[in-house]
Scaffold this motif. Structure first.
Motif, PDB file in Angstrom:
ATOM      1  N   SER A 107      -4.052  -4.359   6.807  1.00  0.00           N
ATOM      2  CA  SER A 107      -5.334  -3.645   6.771  1.00  0.00           C
ATOM      3  C   SER A 107      -5.151  -2.246   6.181  1.00  0.00           C
ATOM      4  O   SER A 107      -5.735  -1.275   6.660  1.00  0.00           O
ATOM      5  CB  SER A 107      -5.934  -3.553   8.181  1.00  0.00           C
ATOM      6  N   GLY A 108      -4.338  -2.154   5.151  1.00  0.00           N
ATOM      7  CA  GLY A 108      -4.110  -0.867   4.518  1.00  0.00           C
ATOM      8  C   GLY A 108      -3.171   0.045   5.270  1.00  0.00           C
ATOM      9  O   GLY A 108      -3.103   1.248   5.000  1.00  0.00           O
ATOM     10  N   THR A 109      -2.399  -0.524   6.205  1.00  0.00           N
ATOM     11  CA  THR A 109      -1.524   0.315   7.034  1.00  0.00           C
ATOM     12  C   THR A 109      -0.444   1.006   6.205  1.00  0.00           C
ATOM     13  O   THR A 109      -0.158   2.183   6.434  1.00  0.00           O
ATOM     14  CB  THR A 109      -0.873  -0.526   8.146  1.00  0.00           C
ATOM     15  N   SER A 110       0.147   0.285   5.251  1.00  0.00           N
ATOM     16  CA  SER A 110       1.215   0.904   4.444  1.00  0.00           C
ATOM     17  C   SER A 110       0.682   2.093   3.657  1.00  0.00           C
ATOM     18  O   SER A 110       1.350   3.120   3.528  1.00  0.00           O
ATOM     19  CB  SER A 110       1.833  -0.123   3.489  1.00  0.00           C
ATOM     20  N   PHE A 111      -0.527   1.958   3.118  1.00  0.00           N
ATOM     21  CA  PHE A 111      -1.130   3.054   2.363  1.00  0.00           C
ATOM     22  C   PHE A 111      -1.333   4.276   3.255  1.00  0.00           C
ATOM     23  O   PHE A 111      -0.954   5.397   2.898  1.00  0.00           O
ATOM     24  CB  PHE A 111      -2.459   2.594   1.767  1.00  0.00           C
ATOM     25  N   ILE A 112      -1.916   4.061   4.422  1.00  0.00           N
ATOM     26  CA  ILE A 112      -2.141   5.183   5.348  1.00  0.00           C
ATOM     27  C   ILE A 112      -0.822   5.819   5.754  1.00  0.00           C
ATOM     28  O   ILE A 112      -0.680   7.053   5.776  1.00  0.00           O
ATOM     29  CB  ILE A 112      -2.927   4.695   6.584  1.00  0.00           C
ATOM     30  N   GLN A 113       0.170   5.001   6.083  1.00  0.00           N
ATOM     31  CA  GLN A 113       1.477   5.514   6.493  1.00  0.00           C
ATOM     32  C   GLN A 113       2.139   6.309   5.373  1.00  0.00           C
ATOM     33  O   GLN A 113       2.745   7.371   5.622  1.00  0.00           O
ATOM     34  CB  GLN A 113       2.365   4.349   6.935  1.00  0.00           C
ATOM     35  N   ASN A 114       2.023   5.834   4.140  1.00  0.00           N
ATOM     36  CA  ASN A 114       2.631   6.547   3.019  1.00  0.00           C
ATOM     37  C   ASN A 114       1.927   7.864   2.736  1.00  0.00           C
ATOM     38  O   ASN A 114       2.564   8.872   2.405  1.00  0.00           O
ATOM     39  CB  ASN A 114       2.628   5.663   1.770  1.00  0.00           C
ATOM     40  N   VAL A 115       0.597   7.883   2.872  1.00  0.00           N
ATOM     41  CA  VAL A 115      -0.133   9.150   2.689  1.00  0.00           C
ATOM     42  C   VAL A 115       0.275  10.154   3.763  1.00  0.00           C
ATOM     43  O   VAL A 115       0.545  11.321   3.476  1.00  0.00           O
ATOM     44  CB  VAL A 115      -1.654   8.913   2.707  1.00  0.00           C
ATOM     45  N   LEU A 116       0.347   9.704   5.000  1.00  0.00           N
ATOM     46  CA  LEU A 116       0.757  10.595   6.092  1.00  0.00           C
ATOM     47  C   LEU A 116       2.184  11.098   5.880  1.00  0.00           C
ATOM     48  O   LEU A 116       2.463  12.293   6.035  1.00  0.00           O
ATOM     49  CB  LEU A 116       0.660   9.865   7.428  1.00  0.00           C
TER      50      LEU A 116
END
Length: 353
Positions: free
Chosen positions: A14-23
């Motif tokens: 659910s887009g977790t990798s994207f959010i984690q990489n942005v953070l």
């Protein structure tokens, strides 16, 4: 002491990798707003949650005070401002583990569950499963998901991670509705920044202040997925069970750093089944009835057909091309590693003279 803890619990795909990489890539910018992404690196969160999963529950060994989970908790509780944890293994936890998390973390706990529509997630979860060593083919996977028979490993794993209404109810009941948010993943075609804009809203941040040029986590093509599934069946037949080395060699070095680049050359996995649309609509109806705070729109969770083809439409030639490219990559990896090994031996011999 932490003023607030934002716990992003998934779900998977659910887009977790994207959010984690942005953070992870914006730690300094987040710090200027009084927000810390817990741990020195995101892997610390993974290790901590794995520790939590394995310990502290009924019929489990107690959590080690010096172990990864309680070390991370101590760091979070001692950090002023807002701490953020993002780890999708948290979503399926049972109530006892959720209460353990709730009671350990100080400050205002805000739990965020991200969710994507059922059709895209069934396809994505199968593609992910073959990268994690599964030998279950697409038709068998689809049948298991449809059955919802929790005695079957495939169905149990899928619905544990993708039963959004059940996950949302369990977490909201444990932490309270005022401490729970459901965030929907935009449908295909929406601006790529929209998911981050929604997460930034939860963090009370201006989304424009953060760089979004982060490493992507693209999906594999269908010919590659079928090749991996056949490889996994061969390894299973040979009794290969070393998950650690599979994860390193096959999932990461062969696939994510190699064969994933073929996605533009290969057919994509499609899904257009009436039962998926019906089951997805029922999930959305259950979420509406539960009445959680929503960032986004529950209608985005209504499934739509996923463009692509069935594995039976992938030719033997397409699979052969993926397999040969994979074999070529593994030879290159072997040559590089042998070269490093020989250079180390040469240096050691030189040092011993």
């Amino acid at each position: 002491m932490a003023d607030r803890v934002v716990l992003h619990i998934g779900s998977m795909k659910s887009g977790t990798s994207f959010i984690q990489n942005v953070l992870g890539n914006n730690r300094e910018a987040l710090a200027q707003h009084g927000i810390s992404f817990a741990g020195e690196r995101w892997r610390d969160q993974v290790t901590a949650v794995q520790d939590l999963i394995a310990h502290g529950g009924p019929r489990q060994e107690p959590l080690d005070p010096a172990g990864p989970w309680l070390r991370l908790v101590e760091e979070i509780n001692a950090t002023p401002g807002t701490s953020v944890v993002s780890m999708e293994f948290l979503a399926p936890r049972v109530t006892a583990k959720i209460e353990l998390v709730r009671d350990a973390l100080q400050g205002d706990l805000q739990v965020v569950l991200t969710g994507r529509d059922l059709a895209r997630n069934i396809a994505a979860m199968w593609l992910e499963s073959v990268q994690n060593g599964s030998a279950v083919d697409w038709d068998a996977y689809l049948a298991a998901v449809r059955s919802e028979d929790r005695s079957q490993p495939v169905a149990r794993n899928f619905w544990n991670h993708q039963g959004l209404a059940e996950i949302a109810r369990r977490w909201a009941d444990a932490v309270g509705e005022d401490h729970f948010t459901l965030m929907t993943v935009p449908q295909k075609g929406a601006p790529s920044s929209l998911l981050w804009e929604r997460f930034a809203q939860v963090l009370h941040l201006d989304p424009q202040a953060f760089a979004l040029d982060v490493r992507a986590n693209p999906s594999i093509g269908l010919a590659t997925a079928m090749t991996l599934q056949h490889l996994n069946a061969l390894l299973e037949a040979d009794g290969f069970t070393d998950d650690k080395y599979y994860d390193l060699l096959v999932k990461h070095l062969l696939t994510k750093r190699g064969l994933v680049a073929r996605q533009g050359q290969e057919p994509r996995l499609g899904l257009d089944e009436r039962w998926v649309m019906k089951r997805g609509a029922a999930e959305v109806a259950a979420l509406r009835k539960q009445g959680h705070r929503v960032v986004g729109d529950l209608d985005e969770l209504l499934p739509k057909p996923v463009p692509g083809v069935h594995p039976s439409q992938v030719s033997t030639q397409q699979q052969l091309e993926a397999a040969m490219e994979g074999l070529s990559r593994m030879v290159q990896i072997g040559v590089e590693r042998e070269g490093r090994h020989r250079r180390r031996i040469a240096r050691l011999r030189k040092g011993n003279r």
